[in-house]
Scaffold this motif. Structure first.
Motif, PDB file in Angstrom:
ATOM      1  N   ALA A   6     -15.514  -7.657 -52.334  1.00  0.00           N
ATOM      2  CA  ALA A   6     -15.738  -7.020 -51.393  1.00  0.00           C
ATOM      3  C   ALA A   6     -14.728  -5.693 -51.526  1.00  0.00           C
ATOM      4  CB  ALA A   6     -15.449  -7.374 -49.748  1.00  0.00           C
ATOM      5  N   VAL A   7     -15.321  -4.442 -51.628  1.00  0.00           N
ATOM      6  CA  VAL A   7     -14.494  -3.331 -51.937  1.00  0.00           C
ATOM      7  C   VAL A   7     -14.244  -2.935 -50.599  1.00  0.00           C
ATOM      8  CG1 VAL A   7     -14.197  -0.967 -52.901  1.00  0.00           C
ATOM      9  CG2 VAL A   7     -15.233  -2.899 -54.203  1.00  0.00           C
ATOM     10  N   GLY A   8     -13.097  -2.919 -49.947  1.00  0.00           N
ATOM     11  CA  GLY A   8     -12.865  -2.678 -48.498  1.00  0.00           C
ATOM     12  C   GLY A   8     -13.016  -3.758 -47.610  1.00  0.00           C
ATOM     13  N   ALA A   9     -12.480  -4.346 -46.678  1.00  0.00           N
ATOM     14  CA  ALA A   9     -12.412  -5.281 -45.712  1.00  0.00           C
ATOM     15  C   ALA A   9     -12.617  -4.717 -44.329  1.00  0.00           C
ATOM     16  CB  ALA A   9     -11.475  -6.271 -46.002  1.00  0.00           C
ATOM     17  N   GLY A  10     -12.850  -3.681 -44.019  1.00  0.00           N
ATOM     18  CA  GLY A  10     -12.950  -3.247 -42.514  1.00  0.00           C
ATOM     19  C   GLY A  10     -14.175  -3.679 -41.839  1.00  0.00           C
ATOM     20  N   PRO A  11     -14.218  -3.238 -40.498  1.00  0.00           N
ATOM     21  CA  PRO A  11     -15.465  -3.854 -39.671  1.00  0.00           C
ATOM     22  C   PRO A  11     -16.970  -3.557 -40.432  1.00  0.00           C
ATOM     23  CG  PRO A  11     -14.016  -2.527 -38.355  1.00  0.00           C
ATOM     24  CD  PRO A  11     -13.451  -2.153 -40.090  1.00  0.00           C
ATOM     25  N   GLU A  12     -17.027  -2.637 -41.312  1.00  0.00           N
ATOM     26  CA  GLU A  12     -18.361  -2.350 -41.972  1.00  0.00           C
ATOM     27  C   GLU A  12     -18.741  -3.578 -42.958  1.00  0.00           C
ATOM     28  OE1 GLU A  12     -15.758   0.118 -42.061  1.00  0.00           O
ATOM     29  OE2 GLU A  12     -16.568   1.623 -41.309  1.00  0.00           O
ATOM     30  N   GLN A  13     -17.708  -4.061 -43.342  1.00  0.00           N
ATOM     31  CA  GLN A  13     -17.690  -5.198 -44.593  1.00  0.00           C
ATOM     32  C   GLN A  13     -17.948  -6.597 -44.087  1.00  0.00           C
ATOM     33  OE1 GLN A  13     -15.509  -2.676 -44.836  1.00  0.00           O
ATOM     34  NE2 GLN A  13     -16.588  -1.605 -46.881  1.00  0.00           N
ATOM     35  N   LEU A  14     -17.493  -6.706 -42.533  1.00  0.00           N
ATOM     36  CA  LEU A  14     -17.543  -8.030 -42.010  1.00  0.00           C
ATOM     37  C   LEU A  14     -18.973  -8.705 -42.314  1.00  0.00           C
ATOM     38  CD1 LEU A  14     -15.617  -7.456 -38.747  1.00  0.00           C
ATOM     39  CD2 LEU A  14     -14.676  -8.488 -40.894  1.00  0.00           C
ATOM     40  N   HIS A  15     -20.140  -8.253 -42.014  1.00  0.00           N
ATOM     41  CA  HIS A  15     -21.239  -8.630 -41.962  1.00  0.00           C
ATOM     42  C   HIS A  15     -21.804  -9.106 -43.653  1.00  0.00           C
ATOM     43  CE1 HIS A  15     -25.610  -9.663 -41.404  1.00  0.00           C
ATOM     44  NE2 HIS A  15     -26.090  -9.026 -42.373  1.00  0.00           N
ATOM     45  N   PRO A  16     -21.531  -8.231 -44.382  1.00  0.00           N
ATOM     46  CA  PRO A  16     -21.825  -8.702 -45.835  1.00  0.00           C
ATOM     47  C   PRO A  16     -20.868  -9.805 -46.183  1.00  0.00           C
ATOM     48  CG  PRO A  16     -21.746  -6.154 -45.793  1.00  0.00           C
ATOM     49  CD  PRO A  16     -21.329  -6.839 -44.341  1.00  0.00           C
ATOM     50  N   ILE A  17     -19.416  -9.920 -45.992  1.00  0.00           N
ATOM     51  CA  ILE A  17     -18.594 -11.081 -46.015  1.00  0.00           C
ATOM     52  C   ILE A  17     -19.285 -12.321 -45.682  1.00  0.00           C
ATOM     53  CG2 ILE A  17     -16.329 -12.041 -45.818  1.00  0.00           C
ATOM     54  CD1 ILE A  17     -15.168  -9.126 -46.252  1.00  0.00           C
ATOM     55  N   ARG A  18     -19.631 -12.089 -44.369  1.00  0.00           N
ATOM     56  CA  ARG A  18     -20.143 -13.423 -43.843  1.00  0.00           C
ATOM     57  C   ARG A  18     -21.436 -13.850 -44.519  1.00  0.00           C
ATOM     58  NH1 ARG A  18     -19.282 -10.534 -38.443  1.00  0.00           N
ATOM     59  NH2 ARG A  18     -17.172 -11.224 -37.666  1.00  0.00           N
ATOM     60  N   ILE A  19     -22.324 -12.984 -44.919  1.00  0.00           N
ATOM     61  CA  ILE A  19     -23.534 -13.171 -45.472  1.00  0.00           C
ATOM     62  C   ILE A  19     -23.235 -13.846 -46.646  1.00  0.00           C
ATOM     63  CG2 ILE A  19     -25.487 -12.458 -46.604  1.00  0.00           C
ATOM     64  CD1 ILE A  19     -25.862 -12.684 -43.711  1.00  0.00           C
ATOM     65  N   ALA A  20     -22.253 -13.356 -47.669  1.00  0.00           N
ATOM     66  CA  ALA A  20     -22.079 -14.203 -48.588  1.00  0.00           C
ATOM     67  C   ALA A  20     -21.341 -15.488 -48.721  1.00  0.00           C
ATOM     68  CB  ALA A  20     -21.064 -13.019 -49.621  1.00  0.00           C
ATOM     69  N   LYS A  21     -20.395 -15.770 -47.585  1.00  0.00           N
ATOM     70  CA  LYS A  21     -19.848 -17.000 -47.457  1.00  0.00           C
ATOM     71  C   LYS A  21     -20.902 -17.868 -47.015  1.00  0.00           C
ATOM     72  CE  LYS A  21     -15.975 -17.855 -46.784  1.00  0.00           C
ATOM     73  NZ  LYS A  21     -14.764 -18.762 -47.480  1.00  0.00           N
ATOM     74  N   ALA A  22     -22.019 -17.561 -46.345  1.00  0.00           N
ATOM     75  CA  ALA A  22     -22.811 -18.354 -45.706  1.00  0.00           C
ATOM     76  C   ALA A  22     -23.858 -18.902 -46.873  1.00  0.00           C
ATOM     77  CB  ALA A  22     -23.707 -17.804 -44.518  1.00  0.00           C
ATOM     78  N   ALA A  23     -24.089 -17.986 -47.944  1.00  0.00           N
ATOM     79  CA  ALA A  23     -24.652 -18.296 -48.986  1.00  0.00           C
ATOM     80  C   ALA A  23     -23.947 -19.150 -50.094  1.00  0.00           C
ATOM     81  CB  ALA A  23     -24.998 -16.895 -49.644  1.00  0.00           C
ATOM     82  N   GLY A  24     -22.770 -19.502 -49.781  1.00  0.00           N
ATOM     83  CA  GLY A  24     -21.987 -20.404 -50.789  1.00  0.00           C
ATOM     84  C   GLY A  24     -21.152 -19.713 -51.677  1.00  0.00           C
ATOM     85  N   LEU A  25     -21.285 -18.325 -51.531  1.00  0.00           N
ATOM     86  CA  LEU A  25     -20.333 -17.479 -52.642  1.00  0.00           C
ATOM     87  C   LEU A  25     -18.659 -17.242 -52.298  1.00  0.00           C
ATOM     88  CD1 LEU A  25     -22.950 -14.573 -53.177  1.00  0.00           C
ATOM     89  CD2 LEU A  25     -22.563 -16.663 -54.499  1.00  0.00           C
ATOM     90  N   ALA A  40      -9.486 -12.136 -43.034  1.00  0.00           N
ATOM     91  CA  ALA A  40      -9.479 -13.221 -42.260  1.00  0.00           C
ATOM     92  C   ALA A  40     -10.711 -14.056 -42.645  1.00  0.00           C
ATOM     93  CB  ALA A  40      -9.375 -12.952 -40.776  1.00  0.00           C
ATOM     94  N   LEU A  41     -11.756 -13.488 -43.172  1.00  0.00           N
ATOM     95  CA  LEU A  41     -12.917 -14.032 -43.856  1.00  0.00           C
ATOM     96  C   LEU A  41     -13.145 -14.353 -45.003  1.00  0.00           C
ATOM     97  CD1 LEU A  41     -15.459 -11.891 -41.618  1.00  0.00           C
ATOM     98  CD2 LEU A  41     -14.436 -14.312 -40.937  1.00  0.00           C
ATOM     99  N   ALA A  42     -12.392 -13.431 -45.978  1.00  0.00           N
ATOM    100  CA  ALA A  42     -12.346 -13.585 -47.423  1.00  0.00           C
ATOM    101  C   ALA A  42     -11.564 -14.997 -47.886  1.00  0.00           C
ATOM    102  CB  ALA A  42     -11.778 -12.340 -47.991  1.00  0.00           C
ATOM    103  N   ASP A  43     -12.199 -15.601 -48.993  1.00  0.00           N
ATOM    104  CA  ASP A  43     -11.332 -16.475 -49.570  1.00  0.00           C
ATOM    105  C   ASP A  43     -10.032 -15.990 -50.349  1.00  0.00           C
ATOM    106  OD1 ASP A  43     -13.260 -18.750 -49.591  1.00  0.00           O
ATOM    107  OD2 ASP A  43     -14.608 -17.066 -50.239  1.00  0.00           O
ATOM    108  N   ILE A  44     -10.127 -14.966 -50.776  1.00  0.00           N
ATOM    109  CA  ILE A  44      -9.047 -14.316 -51.636  1.00  0.00           C
ATOM    110  C   ILE A  44      -8.723 -12.890 -51.286  1.00  0.00           C
ATOM    111  CG2 ILE A  44      -8.112 -13.669 -54.053  1.00  0.00           C
ATOM    112  CD1 ILE A  44     -10.062 -15.851 -55.172  1.00  0.00           C
ATOM    113  N   SER A  45      -7.610 -12.442 -50.680  1.00  0.00           N
ATOM    114  CA  SER A  45      -7.510 -11.263 -50.045  1.00  0.00           C
ATOM    115  C   SER A  45      -6.322 -10.502 -50.917  1.00  0.00           C
ATOM    116  CB  SER A  45      -7.059 -11.197 -48.731  1.00  0.00           C
ATOM    117  OG  SER A  45      -8.027 -11.808 -47.918  1.00  0.00           O
ATOM    118  N   ARG A  46      -6.208  -9.216 -51.025  1.00  0.00           N
ATOM    119  CA  ARG A  46      -5.382  -8.195 -51.784  1.00  0.00           C
ATOM    120  C   ARG A  46      -4.988  -6.968 -51.216  1.00  0.00           C
ATOM    121  NH1 ARG A  46      -3.448  -8.965 -56.957  1.00  0.00           N
ATOM    122  NH2 ARG A  46      -4.019 -11.424 -56.485  1.00  0.00           N
TER     123      ARG A  46
END
Length: 393
Positions: A6-25, A40-46
């Motif tokens: 996820a390039v950027g982790a602001g509000p616009e990225q929340l939905h794609p991150i959730r979708i990816a996590k739900a897909a087991g990624l 807070a949703l990502a597995d790895i953050s930097r």
């Protein structure tokens, strides 16, 4: 595919991150803000500034990411493209990413390719505005070279209005701005995809805009009520996408279609459409998720299937006038109302509705019907039934 970035982790990225996590990624996220909500949703953050392409590439390479998450935001596209190129990933590539980020560059490419666009002049300060307007004529649109969401866009109908913009401080010295001839007709928002070299039209949204001098969407109507204009808009976007060299990405574009049915490109970007479209409008029309479909296309290398026309849906922002909110009534119970979110609270002070931020602060509703006209009528009934008392200031 098991790990995505996820390039950027602001509000616009929340939905794609959730979708990816739900897909087991597994999701790795970067953002310059250590408190970005997507962390807070990502597995790895930097905490990395996404403008630092080298640092983002190094992070992605170390983790072995296999795709960059599509997200409804365009200002990171050059970094997304740099990561794709450096790691050999499917997705938008650097030349196309640069064109999407720079409206002046895109205009040159599209003009050379024969894609209809408005006459344009570039300026670096307010002192150059008069000469630019003389070159393109009035009415004209003054807008930043870089940016989105109708921020900074002014529609000037006369030379006096141009002078008022120049005197207002709207354009700062040394900033990159554009002056374009104002295209006339009906504006359409086009959402599409291009994967494995196949262009797929997804939505053609007829727009109802705010009055001049601003240019902010008030209403989206799907399907568009004039089919041949919708077809012309879609064809213009495909021509622009191929001219810019968009590959393996979602596409969001704006097109003006004049009374003769001639479509001219306003803007195009190789990204997912805005959050409302991705998270609310597209699922309401097609019954599935756009990010899920895009991730599957990235993984398989196959084209995005055409979803069909879907059901008629009208999405309308609340056209609440400026002033202080005194009271907000109950949610209306009207025919065809699918969903509504009123964000106004007593005591809120509203400015004139000029930008997407202003629109989102008010709220929105969605309605359906047997066709576009009925959906539009149902949206108007719901707006009329919503009681919001405003004190004019």
């Amino acid at each position: 595919m098991r790990r995505v970035l996820a390039v950027g982790a602001g509000p616009e990225q929340l939905h794609p991150i959730r979708i990816a996590k739900a897909a087991g990624l597994e999701v790795a996220a970067v953002d310059r803000d250590p408190a970005a909500p997507g962390f807070a949703l990502a597995d790895i953050s930097r905490p990395i500034d996404v403008a630092d392409k080298a640092a983002v590439i190094a992070f992605a390479r170390d983790l072995g990411v296999e795709a960059v998450l599509p997200a409804p935001i365009g200002r990171f596209l050059t970094t997304v493209a740099a990561v794709n190129a450096a790691l050999g990933l499917r997705g938008i590539q650097p030349d196309a990413g640069a064109a999407c980020a720079d409206k002046r560059l895109a205009h040159g490419i599209l003009s050379a390719a024969g894609v209809p666009v408005a006459a344009q002049a570039a300026i670096d300060g307010p002192e150059q505005l008069a000469a630019a307007v003389a070159a393109v004529g009035v009415p004209c649109v003054v807008k930043p070279t870089f940016g989105s969401g109708s921020r900074g866009v002014a529609l000037c109908a006369t030379a006096d209005e141009v002078e008022a913009v120049a005197a207002s401080g709207h354009i700062g010295p040394g900033e990159a701005w554009l002056v374009e001839a104002a295209l006339q007709g009906t504006e359409y928002g086009v959402d599409a995809a291009i994967y494995a070299g196949v262009f797929t039209g997804l939505l053609v949204r007829e727009k109802v805009m705010t009055p001049a001098p601003s240019r902010q969407e008030l209403t989206y109507i799907h399907p568009a009520r004039v089919p041949h204009e919708a077809s012309a808009a879609l064809a213009a976007v495909e021509g622009a996408a191929r001219a810019i060299g968009l590959t393996d990405c979602l596409i969001n574009a704006d097109v003006m279609v004049d009374a003769a049915g001639r479509a001219s490109l306003i803007e195009i970007s190789g990204r997912a459409p805005g959050n409302n479209i991705t998270t609310r409008i597209y699922p309401a029309i097609h019954g599935d998720d756009l990010i899920t479909a895009a991730l599957k296309a990235l993984e398989t290398g196959k084209p995005l299937p055409h979803p069909g026309e879907g059901r008629p849906v009208v999405f309308a922002f609340l056209p609440t006038p400026p002033g202080r909110v005194l009271s907000v009534g109950a949610t209306p119970d009207t025919p065809g109302l699918l969903d509504i979110e009123v964000r106004l609270r007593p005591g809120d002070v509203l400015d004139v509705l000029r930008t997407g931020t202003d629109a989102m602060a008010r709220g929105w509703l969605m309605a359906t019907g047997r066709d576009s006209e009925e959906a539009l009528a149902n949206s108007r009934k719901a707006l009329a039934a919503l009681e919001i008392e405003i004190e004019r200031l």
